[in-house]
Design a protein around this motif. Structure first.
Motif, PDB file in Angstrom:
ATOM      1  N   UNK A  61       0.811  -1.216   0.000  1.00 21.38           N
ATOM      2  CA  UNK A  61       0.000   0.000   0.000  1.00 21.38           C
ATOM      3  C   UNK A  61       0.841   1.261   0.000  1.00 21.38           C
ATOM      4  N   UNK A  62       2.171   1.085  -0.155  1.00 17.93           N
ATOM      5  CA  UNK A  62       3.013   2.281  -0.131  1.00 17.93           C
ATOM      6  C   UNK A  62       3.476   2.631  -1.532  1.00 17.93           C
ATOM      7  N   UNK A  63       3.379   3.918  -1.813  1.00 17.18           N
ATOM      8  CA  UNK A  63       3.779   4.394  -3.131  1.00 17.18           C
ATOM      9  C   UNK A  63       5.252   4.115  -3.379  1.00 17.18           C
ATOM     10  N   UNK A  64       6.058   4.246  -2.305  1.00 17.94           N
ATOM     11  CA  UNK A  64       7.502   4.136  -2.538  1.00 17.94           C
ATOM     12  C   UNK A  64       7.906   2.729  -2.976  1.00 17.94           C
ATOM     13  N   UNK A 242      14.300  10.435  -6.076  1.00 16.31           N
ATOM     14  CA  UNK A 242      14.165   8.984  -5.925  1.00 16.31           C
ATOM     15  C   UNK A 242      13.905   8.254  -7.231  1.00 16.31           C
ATOM     16  N   UNK A 254      15.760   0.525   4.267  1.00 14.42           N
ATOM     17  CA  UNK A 254      14.913   0.090   5.377  1.00 14.42           C
ATOM     18  C   UNK A 254      15.727  -0.671   6.409  1.00 14.42           C
TER      19      UNK A 254
END
Lengths: 292, 436
Positions: A61-64, A242, A254
């Motif tokens: 669910x994360x755009x990145x 990015x 991360x």
């Protein structure tokens, strides 16, 4: 001692090493990816929470994550065919009876593979420099305005691809060269007698005979290119905006930069699943191509 | 009759155990046995080179203590320190960046130093820059002694400003803006200022000048949507939109010193280490062309970000007493002055500034003035990460992908996500150690 037991004895050292240094970490990482192991958990184990598939759910669910995956796919889809074409071209040239000083060219073209990424990346960063770079200087001679190669989000990935292709094509070239030399010469002879042109010979003899080698080289390159990391790490630090952050770069950030091992392990397994599916597809396509 | 296959199993198991024992022995051989009075001291970046020159005197004064210095590159230091903590192999003492201190305090990795300072004849809290000292206090406990300080402020080309009709550096944002406008000629590749879009320190300094903190509710949520932060962000973004700064990262800026010298940038927003860089790269007869000035604020003298390094002792160290002796030695004003002479690292205590070149160098005075007006960044372990995300979003705003309001909302969203674990811990924790 029975031969079977003797065999186990011989295998044991390798099994122990594989188990301790390969299997165990993979299992541990899978376990980690189901928790939110981070700095706080490192300080006090009571701060560790079991989140089941929460990390995966979160990532999806994360755009990145998706943009990192997009950048990686961009790199693979553009980079792999380009790399294969360049290495095949170089291999064909080196295999041609007309070329002289073959040993020299073989060494020269293979040289980028054995040099370290960091060292050549420094050189390439100079080449790409907007104001003082060789590339813009050359383009300036033919009247093209300077391009901000590594600083413009649109050009950064193509620049990285160009660099990566240059860096890696030599390896595939050597394998393809071996494949080319394994093709029997009398096939070409027969084709020539039948009046086949050079292009026809390439289309009907070289390509089919080289098929298995190409498939193997293709799979190796795809799995290698999916693990894009060092090039953007050294050249652009994932930037600008990015635009060169790959999946592996995300995992590195991360895990080792922010110490979120739960999320980092989840990224690693997602990448593994993607690479597994892609490789399986390629193998299936290759098999179908072989039977057809 | 014994079952042969079972005996086989037993012997296999036995041999497997023997094999494991051998492996364990081999691994045990790797750990080194250290001298009882050997101190391991980790340094970050160039400080290591200077410290090595300061140590012979210390070892002469304390012949029974031997100090082993390990140098870490700045880019790998954070990772290496955390890895050492995870692997239970921390050194006795280390230098630690101010922004990393809350993180290691939250990890419960550092030894509280309050008691030792209270009885020390050398380390006098009153002598230190007040705000810098307070960064080392987390929940009222002291975890580090400031070693050297830095803050970012303005380097400017005095001659260029004068030619444009300005006789003094800016004191307010409005003055700054009009100077930037007068000195920017983007068509000629000349800009008012260089603000690398991948460095968060500049935007953070502007944000620290605002009344609102960047985090709210005790560091539980982001506060980037506050009026103050938006004002700072708008000023920052406008500088690029008005083409008074090029939207490039430090990677592309390459060599900002020569370009500053050639007049490509009239202002450069950076730290004290650049005094030495400029002296080295610009010839001595141009010394009067450039100067340093404290930051302008929204409507008057502005505050800067409190930076620098502290000296900390690790909780697991077996030589805490010796480590403290070394900290006391490195905190002596004369030793701090020597560190400045060797490296340009500015002393954390005021009395060290009253002698030598620090007192006479005009370029340094702006730093002394600024250091009395600094504010620390929010003291949560996640700050470094939040600041990085803040800058990534700010860079998108600079590129025109987001408006100031959208960017502020996005920063809050990212900060809230990062702080989720912290909120959970603050609400559930039984140990106060995790709540800096």
């Amino acid at each position: 001692m029975s031969p079977q037991r003797a065999a186990w004895w011989f295998l044991a050292p390798a099994m122990v090493v594989l188990g301790v240094f390969f299997l165990l970490p993979v299992i541990a990482a899978l376990g980690l990816s189901l928790t939110d192991y981070d700095l706080y958990a490192l300080a006090d184990i009571r701060h560790l929470r079991f989140v089941a598939l929460g990390n995966y759910w979160d990532l999806l669910h994360q755009k990145k994550f998706w943009s990192a995956l997009g950048h990686t796919l961009y790199f693979v889809i553009v980079g792999v065919p380009l790399s294969l074409m360049v290495s095949l071209g170089a291999a064909l040239l080196l295999n041609s009876p007309l070329v002289r000083c073959k040993a020299f060219f073989r060494t020269a073209l293979f040289a980028p593979v054995v040099t370290t990424v960091v060292a050549v990346a420094v050189v390439w960063r100079y080449i790409y420099n907007t104001k003082y770079g060789l590339l813009n200087y050359a383009l300036g001679m033919v009247g093209i305005h300077p391009v901000d190669w590594l600083g413009d989000p649109h050009w950064a990935m193509p620049s990285i691809i160009l660099f990566a292709v240059w860096k890696n094509f030599g390896y595939n070239m050597i394998i393809l060269l071996a494949g080319l030399q394994a093709i029997q010469k009398d096939l070409y002879e027969a084709a020539r007698i039948d009046g086949a042109s050079a292009l026809q010979q390439f289309r009907h003899i070289t390509l089919p005979m080289l098929g298995p080698t190409l498939l193997m080289v293709g799979i190796l390159t795809v799995s290698g290119y999916f693990q894009l990391f060092a090039e953007p790490y050294v050249m652009t630090e994932g930037g600008p905006l990015q635009s060169t952050t790959s999946v592996l770069y995300l995992m590195y950030n991360e895990g080792f930069k922010w110490w979120n091992f739960g999320t980092a392990s989840a990224v690693a397994f997602l990448l593994f699943v993607i690479m597994f599916v892609v490789t399986a597809l390629m193998l299936r396509l290759g098999r179908r191509g072989a039977t057809a | 009759m014994p079952d042969p296959s079972r005996r086989d199993n037993a012997t296999t198991r036995q041999t497997a155990f023997r094999l494991l024992a051998v492996v364990a022995l081999l691994l045990a051989g790797c750990s080194s046995s250290k001298d009882a009075r050997t101190l391991t001291f980790w340094t970050i970046g160039r400080e290591g080179e200077a410290v090595v020159k300061l140590l012979p005197e210390f070892e002469r004064e304390h012949p029974d203590i031997h100090v082993e210095v390990q140098q870490m590159p700045l880019t790998a230091a954070h990772q290496k320190l955390l890895t050492a903590f995870a692997g239970d192999s921390t050194p006795d003492l280390t230098q630690l960046g101010n922004t990393w201190l809350p993180e290691f305090a939250a990890l419960n990795a550092l030894e509280p130093l309050q008691q030792r300072v209270a009885t020390s004849a050398v380390v006098k809290p009153d002598d230190y820059f007040t705000h810098i000292w307070s960064i080392n206090l987390i929940d009222g406990a002291l975890y580090g002694v400031p070693w050297y300080v830095d803050t970012r402020l303005l380097f400017y080309r005095r001659d260029l400003l004068k030619a444009a009709g300005f006789n003094a550096p800016p004191r307010t944002w409005n003055e700054w803006r009009s100077m930037l406008a007068a000195l920017s000629h983007p068509d000629r590749g000349v800009y008012g200022i260089l603000l690398p879009t991948n460095e968060y320190e500049q935007l953070m300094s502007l944000a620290l000048q605002q009344p609102e903190s960047m985090l709210r509710d005790g560091g539980r949520y982001g506060n980037f949507r506050s009026a103050g932060f938006k004002r700072a962000l708008a000023f920052y973004v406008d500088t690029f939109r008005l083409r008074q700064a090029p939207a490039i990262t430090a990677v592309e800026a390459g060599n900002p010193w020569d370009e500053f010298g050639r007049g490509v940038y009239a202002f450069y927003f950076s730290g004290p280490w650049n005094i030495g860089e400029f002296r080295q790269r610009l010839s001595a007869d141009r010394e009067s062309e450039w100067a340093t000035a404290p930051l302008p604020g929204p409507d008057g003298a502005g505050v800067g970000a409190a930076g620098g390094s502290s000296l900390v002792v690790f909780r697991r160290s077996a030589h805490k007493e010796d480590a403290w002796t070394l900290i006391e030695y490195l905190s002596r004003p004369d030793v701090q002055r020597r560190l400045y002479d060797l490296l340009g690292d500015m002393p954390a205590r005021r009395s060290a500034w009253d002698g030598g070149s620090l007192r006479t160098d005009p370029k340094v005075q702006a730093f002394r003035e600024q250091l009395e007006h600094v504010k620390p960044s929010p003291s949560v372990p996640e700050w470094e990460r939040i600041a990085n995300e803040m800058q990534l979003v700010a860079a998108q705003a600079v590129a025109g992908e987001l408006t100031v309001d959208e960017a502020a909302a996005e920063m809050d969203r990212r900060a809230d996500r990062i702080l989720e674990k912290r909120r959970w811990i603050l609400d559930h924790s039984r140990t106060p150690a995790a709540s800096p």
